[in-house]
Design an enzyme around this catalytic site. Structure first.
Site, PDB file in Angstrom:
ATOM      1  N   GLY A   7       0.638  -3.108  -5.176  1.00 26.98           N
ATOM      2  CA  GLY A   7      -0.467  -3.689  -5.924  1.00 26.98           C
ATOM      3  C   GLY A   7      -1.647  -2.740  -5.903  1.00 26.98           C
ATOM      4  O   GLY A   7      -1.662  -1.753  -5.159  1.00 26.98           O
ATOM      5  N   ASN A   8      -2.640  -3.013  -6.740  1.00 28.13           N
ATOM      6  CA  ASN A   8      -3.793  -2.126  -6.836  1.00 28.13           C
ATOM      7  C   ASN A   8      -4.968  -2.840  -7.464  1.00 28.13           C
ATOM      8  O   ASN A   8      -4.796  -3.856  -8.146  1.00 28.13           O
ATOM      9  CB  ASN A   8      -3.426  -0.853  -7.610  1.00 28.13           C
ATOM     10  N   GLY A  24       0.013   4.589  -2.227  1.00 22.98           N
ATOM     11  CA  GLY A  24       0.753   4.732  -0.988  1.00 22.98           C
ATOM     12  C   GLY A  24       0.023   4.490   0.316  1.00 22.98           C
ATOM     13  O   GLY A  24       0.596   4.700   1.374  1.00 22.98           O
ATOM     14  N   SER A  52      -3.738   5.293  -7.780  1.00 23.23           N
ATOM     15  CA  SER A  52      -2.579   4.417  -7.940  1.00 23.23           C
ATOM     16  C   SER A  52      -1.683   4.902  -9.078  1.00 23.23           C
ATOM     17  O   SER A  52      -2.161   5.380 -10.110  1.00 23.23           O
ATOM     18  CB  SER A  52      -3.056   2.997  -8.257  1.00 23.23           C
ATOM     19  N   SER A  53      -0.389   4.721  -8.891  1.00 20.84           N
ATOM     20  CA  SER A  53       0.550   5.065  -9.969  1.00 20.84           C
ATOM     21  C   SER A  53       0.333   4.178 -11.187  1.00 20.84           C
ATOM     22  O   SER A  53       0.793   4.505 -12.280  1.00 20.84           O
ATOM     23  CB  SER A  53       1.993   4.948  -9.474  1.00 20.84           C
ATOM     24  N   GLU A  54      -0.354   3.056 -11.008  1.00 25.22           N
ATOM     25  CA  GLU A  54      -0.636   2.146 -12.125  1.00 25.22           C
ATOM     26  C   GLU A  54      -1.977   2.444 -12.797  1.00 25.22           C
ATOM     27  O   GLU A  54      -2.455   1.654 -13.613  1.00 25.22           O
ATOM     28  CB  GLU A  54      -0.615   0.692 -11.645  1.00 25.22           C
ATOM     29  N   HIS A  73      -4.001  -6.094  -9.682  1.00 28.34           N
ATOM     30  CA  HIS A  73      -2.571  -6.111  -9.993  1.00 28.34           C
ATOM     31  C   HIS A  73      -1.805  -6.345  -8.698  1.00 28.34           C
ATOM     32  O   HIS A  73      -2.052  -5.667  -7.701  1.00 28.34           O
ATOM     33  CB  HIS A  73      -2.160  -4.781 -10.623  1.00 28.34           C
ATOM     34  N   HIS A  75       2.111  -7.646  -6.770  1.00 28.33           N
ATOM     35  CA  HIS A  75       3.533  -7.940  -6.814  1.00 28.33           C
ATOM     36  C   HIS A  75       3.817  -9.090  -5.858  1.00 28.33           C
ATOM     37  O   HIS A  75       4.830  -9.089  -5.166  1.00 28.33           O
ATOM     38  CB  HIS A  75       4.361  -6.711  -6.407  1.00 28.33           C
ATOM     39  N   HIS A 138       7.782  -7.570 -13.133  1.00 28.56           N
ATOM     40  CA  HIS A 138       6.884  -6.634 -12.444  1.00 28.56           C
ATOM     41  C   HIS A 138       5.883  -7.308 -11.522  1.00 28.56           C
ATOM     42  O   HIS A 138       5.698  -6.880 -10.400  1.00 28.56           O
ATOM     43  CB  HIS A 138       6.178  -5.788 -13.505  1.00 28.56           C
TER      44      HIS A 138
END
Length: 143
Positions: A7-8, A24, A52-54, A73, A75, A138
């Site tokens: 999450g982010n 991470g 973040s990868s998002e 965001h 999960h 997701h």
């Protein structure tokens, strides 16, 4: 709501600058100086750790929704269960009216790209009272 580093969160600092959680790093270890600062295109401005990868999803949403200043965001197991089933969350209590329920499911889009942001922003624009969207297979995104 968030387990380990899944999450982010992002926050609009000004019209073209965003603070976003790094990729991470477990949230129990997260420190203020770990936060990445990027522009609205996702380019690092001050990022001691990878954003973040998002980031593409967050920056897309912030570009498309100029009145939004923060994005969350997750999960979480409950959100991802509904998202995996493709089931909107119905209005089952008064509190859900605050987020614009029923909470719809955006079509599946590849994580780590702008596509989930585009799918979610289409729903947010179509339903201005909506504050939460499930992302198919997701998780969820809240504004």
């Amino acid at each position: 709501m968030v387990y380990l580093s899944a999450g982010n969160i992002s926050l609009r600092i000004d019209d073209n600058v965003v603070a976003i959680t790094p990729s991470g790093i477990k949230y129990t270890a997260l420190q203020p100086d770990h936060i990445a600062i990027v522009d609205l295109d996702g380019n690092p401005i001050d990022a001691p750790y990878n954003p973040s990868s998002e980031t593409p999803m967050h920056t897309h949403l912030l570009r498309k929704l100029p009145d939004v200043n923060a994005i969350f965001h997750t999960h979480s197991s409950y959100a991802i269960t509904f998202a995996m089933l493709g089931k909107p969350i119905p209005v089952v209590n008064l509190e859900l009216f605050v987020v614009g329920a029923p909470i719809p499911v955006a079509p599946w889009a590849c994580p780590g790209t702008e596509a989930p942001g585009e799918a979610a922003s289409n729903l947010f624009v179509a339903h201005p009272d909506l504050k939460v969207v499930l992302l198919r297979n997701h998780g969820l995104v809240a504004i």
